[in-house]
Structures are given as structure tokens and as C-alpha cells.
Motif scaffolding. Structure first.
Motif, PDB file in Angstrom:
ATOM      1  N   THR A 134       0.830  -1.208   0.000  1.00 10.16           N
ATOM      2  CA  THR A 134       0.000   0.000   0.000  1.00 10.16           C
ATOM      3  C   THR A 134       0.863   1.256   0.000  1.00 10.16           C
ATOM      4  OG1 THR A 134      -1.771  -1.155   1.185  1.00 10.16           O
ATOM      5  CG2 THR A 134      -1.790   1.255   1.255  1.00 10.16           C
ATOM      6  N   ARG A 135       1.943   1.232   0.769  1.00 10.41           N
ATOM      7  CA  ARG A 135       2.824   2.406   0.825  1.00 10.41           C
ATOM      8  C   ARG A 135       3.546   2.611  -0.501  1.00 10.41           C
ATOM      9  NH1 ARG A 135       5.351   3.165   6.843  1.00 10.41           N
ATOM     10  NH2 ARG A 135       5.975   5.118   5.847  1.00 10.41           N
ATOM     11  N   LEU A 136       3.901   1.531  -1.171  1.00  9.68           N
ATOM     12  CA  LEU A 136       4.517   1.669  -2.486  1.00  9.68           C
ATOM     13  C   LEU A 136       3.554   2.344  -3.465  1.00  9.68           C
ATOM     14  CD1 LEU A 136       6.419  -1.708  -3.062  1.00  9.68           C
ATOM     15  CD2 LEU A 136       7.421   0.576  -2.985  1.00  9.68           C
ATOM     16  N   ARG A 137       2.295   1.965  -3.422  1.00 11.93           N
ATOM     17  CA  ARG A 137       1.312   2.601  -4.306  1.00 11.93           C
ATOM     18  C   ARG A 137       1.173   4.080  -3.997  1.00 11.93           C
ATOM     19  NH1 ARG A 137      -3.314  -2.082  -3.628  1.00 11.93           N
ATOM     20  NH2 ARG A 137      -2.413  -3.615  -5.060  1.00 11.93           N
ATOM     21  N   THR A 138       1.185   4.414  -2.705  1.00  9.43           N
ATOM     22  CA  THR A 138       1.089   5.823  -2.316  1.00  9.43           C
ATOM     23  C   THR A 138       2.296   6.600  -2.827  1.00  9.43           C
ATOM     24  OG1 THR A 138      -0.161   5.245  -0.327  1.00  9.43           O
ATOM     25  CG2 THR A 138       0.898   7.405  -0.365  1.00  9.43           C
ATOM     26  N   LEU A 139       3.483   6.023  -2.691  1.00  7.03           N
ATOM     27  CA  LEU A 139       4.701   6.684  -3.176  1.00  7.03           C
ATOM     28  C   LEU A 139       4.671   6.843  -4.691  1.00  7.03           C
ATOM     29  CD1 LEU A 139       7.262   4.833  -0.884  1.00  7.03           C
ATOM     30  CD2 LEU A 139       6.629   7.249  -0.740  1.00  7.03           C
ATOM     31  N   ALA A 140       4.110   5.858  -5.386  1.00  6.04           N
ATOM     32  CA  ALA A 140       3.973   5.967  -6.841  1.00  6.04           C
ATOM     33  C   ALA A 140       2.986   7.067  -7.207  1.00  6.04           C
ATOM     34  CB  ALA A 140       3.537   4.633  -7.425  1.00  6.04           C
ATOM     35  N   ASP A 141       1.894   7.166  -6.443  1.00  9.83           N
ATOM     36  CA  ASP A 141       0.903   8.222  -6.698  1.00  9.83           C
ATOM     37  C   ASP A 141       1.506   9.608  -6.476  1.00  9.83           C
ATOM     38  OD1 ASP A 141      -1.003   6.328  -7.284  1.00  9.83           O
ATOM     39  OD2 ASP A 141      -1.918   6.347  -5.289  1.00  9.83           O
TER      40      ASP A 141
END
Length: 309
Positions: A134-141
Motif C-alpha cells: 500500500t505504501r509503495l502505491r502511495t509513493l507511486a501516486d
């Protein structure tokens, strides 16, 4: 017909020029933007995820737990302390359950107890990674990482309008063709140019940081890590050093040997789909966290060992 040919040339030049311009602009360092993003919200785990992926984020947490005495390390073997061992067997609704660790740390402690004697790599593979994913997706966003989907379709931002422009120009040439007065060669030439021009614009655009190779960090993500590394204080904790540069950045060699053992260095490595056997733990963890190269694209071969990022 002449006007359409000129327009076709302008479309080609504009498409290729736009791809080059984006590439050039994207590579310019932006320390002010990096400093703003760090101040906005960027903790040690975020740093580790951007600089070296899931393996590095797990390494950082393990080092923090070692520093607090909750994990014991010796010759690359990891064990939990007696207190942690007791708490992990205590029901969570029990009044005696007062853990000195957060939920995310608890998941890592569970894996340390189960797999820690096999070494750090075994712990990395065993840890539940839902939160990290989930944190990786947030960082990508936030624009720090490029997801596999963006790697695959991102170049369409430039090649799709370029191809559309060439198509309409070519169709205009064909429909305006007069067999008694004109040659059909210009229209044929423009049609043959579709594929190479489209491919060239996509290739140039995809040379941006994060869109090729084993490292999915964007230019902004790299700027952040570079800034944190440059401003790392001399007395920085070992976990913070690992967050920005992996085990190679540690100054306590004895602690590094105790924790790392023979485990591979933590760094970004994205495996190609269907070729997992050629890659090490870092690529496997990237895939486990949703960072698999979905287009059969770039990995870094089998070498996950050694080196920083």
C-alpha cells in the motif's frame, strides 16, 4: 498536398521533439521540490522503499528492532528477545498484552521468530507485505516511483498523438490525390514512416528515470534520496544509513555483519514476468509487492548480491 506534407513533417518533429524535451527537463535536479516533499511527509520507511524497495524497508525495521533490543543478531542469525517471544504468544485481548512495538513491527517480529535463524533473506521473504505494498502505491501516486502499468503505457502520452497526427495527414494526402496530376509517392512514404517514428518517440520518452532498467525511481524520487544522502548527519543511526544507502552505508561493520550475515544487499531489482528463476530475493520481493515488469521488460539479471543502489 504540399500543406499536408509540411503538416506531416511538423507532427513528426513535434512528437520526437516533445519526447526529447520531456527527457531533458525530467533529468534536471530539483532539490527544492525534494526538500518540500520530505518536509510534507516522508519517514524512514518511505526512504527505504524509494531507495531500495521492500527488502530495504524490512532491513531498516529489523535494525531498529535490534537497536531497541527486541531482536538479537549473531553471525547473521536473528532471534526475538524473551519478552517479545512471550508477547507473541499472549492473546491480544489479554490485559498483559502491552507490546513495545507497533503492528507493522509485530509482523516482522513474527517472521523473525519463525525464520530468523535462517538469516535475513528468509525473514524478508516471510514478512507480510500488505502495508508495504500500500505504501509503495502511495509513493507511486506521489510521483516517486513508476508502476509496471505506467512503464508499459506511459510512452503512449507521446506516441499516441504523434501516430494520430501522422494518420490524419496520410489520409488527407490519399484523399486529395489526383492520379492525373499527382504522384502517390508522398502518401506511401508517410504511411511507411508511421512505425519507425512511433517507435522512436516511445523509445526516447521511455528513457526517463524509472521507466527502464531495474530501478523504478522517478527523477523526483532520486532527487529525494540524493538529498537525504547528502544531508545525512555524521551521527545518524545505522538504520537511517541503511534507509538511504543499504548495508554498504553502515559505519558499524560489526553490527552489519551480525544482522546482514550472508544476505544479499537490499536494492531495487525488477524481474521479468515468467523468469523468476533468474533473479534473487530483491526481485522476488519486488514482484511480491506488485513491482513486476509487466511488459517482459527490464530486470538486472541474477545478481542481487553486493553493491548499493
Amino acid at each position: 498536398m504540399t500543406a499536408l506534407l509540411v503538416l506531416f513533417v511538423l507532427v513528426v518533429v513535434g512528437g520526437i521533439g516533445s519526447a526529447i524535451a520531456v527527457n531533458v527537463v525530467d533529468r534536471r535536479p530539483r532539490p527544492d521540490e525534494a526538500r518540500y516533499e520530505i518536509g510534507r511527509s516522508f519517514d524512514r520507511t518511505d526512504t527505504a522503499l524509494v531507495s531500495g524497495g521492500v527488502a530495504r524497508a524490512i532491513d531498516v525495521t529489523v535494525l531498529e528492532l535490534v537497536d531497541r533490543g527486541l531482536v538479537l543478531a549473531e553471525d547473521g542469525k536473528l532471534t526475538v528477545s524473551d519478552e517479545v517471544d512471550r508477547l507473541l504468544d499472549t492473546p491480544m485481548d489479554s490485559p498483559e498484552y502491552k507490546p513495545p512495538y507497533a503492528t507493522d513491527e509485530g509482523w516482522i517480529l513474527v517472521s523473525v521468530r519463525a525464520k530468523g535463524r535462517q538469516g535475513l533473506d528468509a525473514v524478508r521473504r516471510d514478512v507480510l507485505k500488505m502495508r508495504l505494498r500500500t505504501r509503495l502505491r502511495t509513493l507511486a501516486d506521489r510521483g516517486f516511483l513508476v508502476t509496471p502499468l505506467r512503464r508499459q503505457w506511459g510512452p503512449a502520452v507521446v506516441w499516441a498523438p504523434t501516430l494520430a497526427g501522422m494518420f490524419f495527414c496520410s489520409m488527407g494526402l490519399i484523399t486529395s490525390y489526383n492520379p492525373l496530376e499527382d504522384s502517390d509517392a508522398p502518401a506511401a512514404i508517410t504511411i511507411f514512416a508511421w512505425f519507425p517514428v512511433t517507435l522512436l518517440t516511445a523509445f526516447i520518452w521511455s528513457r526517463r528515470p524509472g521507466y527502464h532498467g531495474p530501478d523504478p525511481r522517478t527523477a523526483r524520487g532520486r532527487d529525494i534520496v540524493d538529498l537525504l544522502r547528502a544531508e545525512l548527519p555524521d551521527d545518524a543511526p545505522q538504520a537511517q544509513r541503511v534507509a538511504v544507502g543499504g548495508f554498504a552505508a553502515m559505519t558499524d561493520d560489526a553490527l552489519r555483519r551480525q544482522v546482514q550475515g550472508r544476505a544479499d544487499e537490499s536494492r531495487w531489482s525488477i524481474m521479468r514476468r515468467g523468469r523468476a528463476g533468474h533473479y534473487g530475493v530483491n526481485a522476488a520481493l519486488a514482484a511480491d509487492s506488485g513491482m513486476t515488469s509487466g511488459d517482459g521488460g527490464d530486470g538486472d539479471g541474477g545478481g542481487d548480491g553486493g553493491g548499493g543502489d
